[in-house]
Scaffold this motif. Sequence first.
Motif, PDB file in Angstrom:
ATOM      1  N   THR A   1      -5.584   7.755   8.799  1.00  0.00           N
ATOM      2  CA  THR A   1      -5.022   8.909   8.087  1.00  0.00           C
ATOM      3  C   THR A   1      -4.124   9.759   8.974  1.00  0.00           C
ATOM      4  OG1 THR A   1      -6.994  10.222   8.558  1.00  0.00           O
ATOM      5  CG2 THR A   1      -6.952   9.008   6.465  1.00  0.00           C
ATOM      6  N   SER A   2      -3.949   9.384  10.241  1.00  0.00           N
ATOM      7  CA  SER A   2      -3.091  10.190  11.106  1.00  0.00           C
ATOM      8  C   SER A   2      -1.852   9.406  11.524  1.00  0.00           C
ATOM      9  CB  SER A   2      -3.856  10.673  12.336  1.00  0.00           C
ATOM     10  OG  SER A   2      -4.106   9.592  13.205  1.00  0.00           O
ATOM     11  N   GLY A   3      -0.790  10.146  11.726  1.00  0.00           N
ATOM     12  CA  GLY A   3       0.461   9.547  12.180  1.00  0.00           C
ATOM     13  C   GLY A   3       1.231   8.887  11.061  1.00  0.00           C
ATOM     14  N   PRO A   4       2.363   8.318  11.432  1.00  0.00           N
ATOM     15  CA  PRO A   4       3.191   7.622  10.434  1.00  0.00           C
ATOM     16  C   PRO A   4       2.436   6.466   9.774  1.00  0.00           C
ATOM     17  CG  PRO A   4       4.365   7.886  12.522  1.00  0.00           C
ATOM     18  CD  PRO A   4       2.951   8.296  12.762  1.00  0.00           C
ATOM     19  N   ILE A   5       2.732   6.227   8.536  1.00  0.00           N
ATOM     20  CA  ILE A   5       2.017   5.224   7.745  1.00  0.00           C
ATOM     21  C   ILE A   5       2.061   3.842   8.389  1.00  0.00           C
ATOM     22  CG2 ILE A   5       2.063   3.960   5.553  1.00  0.00           C
ATOM     23  CD1 ILE A   5       2.840   6.648   4.239  1.00  0.00           C
ATOM     24  N   HIS A   6       3.227   3.394   8.814  1.00  0.00           N
ATOM     25  CA  HIS A   6       3.317   2.043   9.374  1.00  0.00           C
ATOM     26  C   HIS A   6       2.540   1.924  10.683  1.00  0.00           C
ATOM     27  CE1 HIS A   6       7.168   1.393   6.857  1.00  0.00           C
ATOM     28  NE2 HIS A   6       6.086   1.034   6.196  1.00  0.00           N
ATOM     29  N   ALA A   7       2.578   2.955  11.513  1.00  0.00           N
ATOM     30  CA  ALA A   7       1.813   2.934  12.765  1.00  0.00           C
ATOM     31  C   ALA A   7       0.315   2.919  12.469  1.00  0.00           C
ATOM     32  CB  ALA A   7       2.176   4.137  13.631  1.00  0.00           C
ATOM     33  N   ALA A   8      -0.097   3.683  11.483  1.00  0.00           N
ATOM     34  CA  ALA A   8      -1.514   3.722  11.106  1.00  0.00           C
ATOM     35  C   ALA A   8      -1.960   2.357  10.575  1.00  0.00           C
ATOM     36  CB  ALA A   8      -1.750   4.815  10.062  1.00  0.00           C
TER      37      ALA A   8
ATOM     38  N   ARG B   1      -0.683   6.011  -0.653  1.00  0.00           N
ATOM     39  CA  ARG B   1       0.401   6.910  -0.223  1.00  0.00           C
ATOM     40  C   ARG B   1       1.671   6.130   0.075  1.00  0.00           C
ATOM     41  NH1 ARG B   1      -1.728  10.167   4.727  1.00  0.00           N
ATOM     42  NH2 ARG B   1      -0.298   8.648   5.510  1.00  0.00           N
ATOM     43  N   ALA B   2       1.514   5.018   0.747  1.00  0.00           N
ATOM     44  CA  ALA B   2       2.672   4.226   1.148  1.00  0.00           C
ATOM     45  C   ALA B   2       3.389   3.603  -0.039  1.00  0.00           C
ATOM     46  CB  ALA B   2       2.240   3.131   2.120  1.00  0.00           C
TER      47      ALA B   2
ATOM     48  N   GLY C   1      -5.772  -1.098  -7.448  1.00  0.00           N
ATOM     49  CA  GLY C   1      -6.347  -1.812  -6.313  1.00  0.00           C
ATOM     50  C   GLY C   1      -5.494  -2.916  -5.728  1.00  0.00           C
ATOM     51  N   TRP C   2      -4.281  -3.094  -6.243  1.00  0.00           N
ATOM     52  CA  TRP C   2      -3.438  -4.213  -5.803  1.00  0.00           C
ATOM     53  C   TRP C   2      -3.140  -4.168  -4.314  1.00  0.00           C
ATOM     54  CZ3 TRP C   2      -2.425  -8.775  -7.572  1.00  0.00           C
ATOM     55  CH2 TRP C   2      -1.382  -9.516  -7.000  1.00  0.00           C
ATOM     56  N   SER C   3      -2.700  -3.022  -3.809  1.00  0.00           N
ATOM     57  CA  SER C   3      -2.331  -2.912  -2.394  1.00  0.00           C
ATOM     58  C   SER C   3      -3.525  -3.216  -1.493  1.00  0.00           C
ATOM     59  CB  SER C   3      -1.799  -1.513  -2.086  1.00  0.00           C
ATOM     60  OG  SER C   3      -0.604  -1.288  -2.774  1.00  0.00           O
ATOM     61  N   ARG C   4      -4.689  -2.763  -1.888  1.00  0.00           N
ATOM     62  CA  ARG C   4      -5.911  -3.028  -1.105  1.00  0.00           C
ATOM     63  C   ARG C   4      -6.202  -4.525  -1.082  1.00  0.00           C
ATOM     64  NH1 ARG C   4     -11.609  -2.792  -3.078  1.00  0.00           N
ATOM     65  NH2 ARG C   4     -12.918  -2.683  -1.228  1.00  0.00           N
ATOM     66  N   ARG C   5      -6.081  -5.169  -2.229  1.00  0.00           N
ATOM     67  CA  ARG C   5      -6.327  -6.618  -2.280  1.00  0.00           C
ATOM     68  C   ARG C   5      -5.319  -7.377  -1.415  1.00  0.00           C
ATOM     69  NH1 ARG C   5      -7.467  -5.081  -7.624  1.00  0.00           N
ATOM     70  NH2 ARG C   5      -9.599  -5.604  -8.232  1.00  0.00           N
TER      71      ARG C   5
ATOM     72  N   THR D   1       4.713  -4.900  -0.219  1.00  0.00           N
ATOM     73  CA  THR D   1       4.015  -3.907  -1.036  1.00  0.00           C
ATOM     74  C   THR D   1       4.380  -2.476  -0.698  1.00  0.00           C
ATOM     75  OG1 THR D   1       2.121  -3.882   0.454  1.00  0.00           O
ATOM     76  CG2 THR D   1       2.012  -5.371  -1.437  1.00  0.00           C
ATOM     77  N   ILE D   2       4.848  -2.212   0.508  1.00  0.00           N
ATOM     78  CA  ILE D   2       5.106  -0.809   0.875  1.00  0.00           C
ATOM     79  C   ILE D   2       6.332  -0.668   1.768  1.00  0.00           C
ATOM     80  CG2 ILE D   2       2.707  -0.071   0.699  1.00  0.00           C
ATOM     81  CD1 ILE D   2       2.762  -0.221   3.827  1.00  0.00           C
ATOM     82  N   THR D   3       7.433  -0.639   1.362  1.00  0.00           N
ATOM     83  CA  THR D   3       8.606  -0.559   2.221  1.00  0.00           C
ATOM     84  C   THR D   3       8.584   0.639   3.118  1.00  0.00           C
ATOM     85  OG1 THR D   3       9.845  -1.722   0.582  1.00  0.00           O
ATOM     86  CG2 THR D   3      11.092  -0.579   2.247  1.00  0.00           C
TER      87      THR D   3
END
Length: 187
Positions: A81-88, A135-136, A146-150, A185-187
Motif C-alpha cells: 500500500t505504500s509507494g508507486p503502484i508498479h513498485a509496490a 486502484r491500478a 476479482g479479475w485482477s486478483r485472479r 491488466t493495469i497499464t
Amino acid sequence: MSVLDVGESGARARTRRAIIEAAISVITDNPAATLSDIAEVAGVGRSTLHRHFPERSDLLRAVALHVHAASNAAIEAADPTSGPIHAALRRVVECQLDLGPIVLYVYTEPTILADPELAAHLDTGDEAIAEILARASADKPEYPPGWSRRVFWSLLLSGYEAMKQDHTPRHQVVDAIMNSLTEGTIT
C-alpha cells in the motif's frame, strides 16, 4: 506464535517444525514423496511423524497453513500500500516468488483444495494486493469482479512453473510478470 508451533513448545514444537520444513523441501522436489521420505529428511522415524501427523492429509494441511502464513507475512513485509503502484506490485511479486514452488503445490494440490474449510482459509490474506490491483485498474475497462486478483495469482503460479520446470532466472520471471500485469491488466 507461528502456525508451525500450534501451541506447542520445546522439543515437540521443534520436531513438528522439522517435519513441516522437511515436507516442504521434499514435496517441492517430488510431490508424490512418501511419508517415509519426509521422515528421513526430517531426521525422525515414521512413528514420530505419525504422532504429529496421523494421516498424510494432516501433514499437507499443516504445510498449507505454514505456506499461507509465510505468504501473508511476505505480503505485509512488501508493504503493497505504500509507494508507486508498479513498485509496490514488483515488491509483492518478488516476495511471493521467494517463497518458492511449494506455493504452486499448495494452491493447486487437489487433496488440499478438497478441504472446503482449508481452501476458504487459503483464499484470504491478500486483501492489500486486491486493493492495489483495484486502484491500478480503476481507469481500465471494467473487468469481472476479482479479475485482477485472479490474473495476479495466475501469473505468479506461471512464474513458479517457469522457474522450476524451465529454470528461467528469477529476474526474467519477475520482469515477465510485471510486463504482463502492466501491459495486460493495469497499464
